[in-house]
Write an enzyme that holds these catalytic residues in place. Structure first.
Site, PDB file in Angstrom:
ATOM      1  N   GLN A  83      45.185  36.206  31.620  1.00 22.23           N
ATOM      2  CA  GLN A  83      46.241  35.342  32.155  1.00 22.23           C
ATOM      3  C   GLN A  83      45.782  33.895  32.139  1.00 22.23           C
ATOM      4  O   GLN A  83      45.239  33.390  33.111  1.00 22.23           O
ATOM      5  CB  GLN A  83      46.637  35.767  33.573  1.00 22.23           C
ATOM      6  CG  GLN A  83      47.857  35.002  34.038  1.00 22.23           C
ATOM      7  CD  GLN A  83      48.422  35.514  35.335  1.00 22.23           C
ATOM      8  OE1 GLN A  83      48.047  36.566  35.836  1.00 22.23           O
ATOM      9  NE2 GLN A  83      49.334  34.756  35.897  1.00 22.23           N
ATOM     10  N   PHE A  84      46.027  33.215  31.008  1.00 18.51           N
ATOM     11  CA  PHE A  84      45.582  31.837  30.855  1.00 18.51           C
ATOM     12  C   PHE A  84      46.260  30.894  31.839  1.00 18.51           C
ATOM     13  O   PHE A  84      45.740  29.834  32.148  1.00 18.51           O
ATOM     14  CB  PHE A  84      45.786  31.346  29.412  1.00 18.51           C
ATOM     15  CG  PHE A  84      47.200  30.937  29.098  1.00 18.51           C
ATOM     16  CD1 PHE A  84      47.580  29.609  29.209  1.00 18.51           C
ATOM     17  CD2 PHE A  84      48.138  31.864  28.698  1.00 18.51           C
ATOM     18  CE1 PHE A  84      48.883  29.218  28.918  1.00 18.51           C
ATOM     19  CE2 PHE A  84      49.429  31.497  28.404  1.00 18.51           C
ATOM     20  CZ  PHE A  84      49.810  30.163  28.514  1.00 18.51           C
ATOM     21  N   THR A  85      47.398  31.296  32.403  1.00 18.76           N
ATOM     22  CA  THR A  85      48.108  30.410  33.318  1.00 18.76           C
ATOM     23  C   THR A  85      47.360  30.182  34.627  1.00 18.76           C
ATOM     24  O   THR A  85      47.720  29.278  35.389  1.00 18.76           O
ATOM     25  CB  THR A  85      49.529  30.931  33.619  1.00 18.76           C
ATOM     26  OG1 THR A  85      49.431  32.213  34.231  1.00 18.76           O
ATOM     27  CG2 THR A  85      50.360  31.001  32.348  1.00 18.76           C
TER      28      THR A  85
END
Length: 154
Positions: A83-85
């Site tokens: 989850q790069f966010t």
């Protein structure tokens, strides 16, 4: 490296309506590699998560880790989702900037390293699909949700 760790009774992840990863009791780990992260930070993150004492003992106190979830040597399960966010920066306005996140190739390599190491420590590790649009379903037990950040070595 950043993670959000959620103690779950069960969790599964879907891609295009198909379940690709599923666990029972254990931890859902949302994982984000940042630009300066290496395998060193990924290893430290996994070690921290595996030993995090957030499962209750017979007195209701959080004294057990995923490696010894029930106090009798029974390990829990882990679902790992990229989850790069988690690297979002909203200090400059209302549109998040993700410039602190690792580039896709680096992020995927560190995600795969983390997953491979987790599979050597636990009998049941499930994953999402790196870079995919995923739907995550979980029953958060507690609820217990803990953010963890491991800073790159200087």
């Amino acid at each position: 490296m950043i993670s959000i760790v959620q103690r779950v009774s069960q969790a599964h992840v879907e891609v295009a309506g198909q379940t690709i990863g599923k666990i029972g009791a254990g931890l859902l780990v949302l994982l984000c590699a940042e630009q300066n992260d290496t395998e060193l930070e990924a290893g430290k993150m996994l070690d921290k998560i595996l030993k995090l004492r957030i499962f209750t003992d017979q007195n209701g106190k959080m004294n057990h880790s995923l490696l010894n979830m029930d106090g009798n040597g029974q390990a829990g399960q882990m679902l790992i989702v990229s989850q790069f966010t988690l690297a979002a920066d909203v200090t400059g306005g209302n549109r998040p900037s993700f410039s602190a996140a690792a580039p896709a190739a680096q992020g995927e390599a560190l995600y795969r390293f983390f997953v491979d190491k987790a599979r050597t420590a636990l009998a049941h590790v499930a994953t999402g699909e790196f870079g995919a649009d995923m739907q995550i379903h979980l029953i958060n037990n507690g609820p217990v949700t803990i953010p963890i950040r491991i800073e790159p070595a200087s």
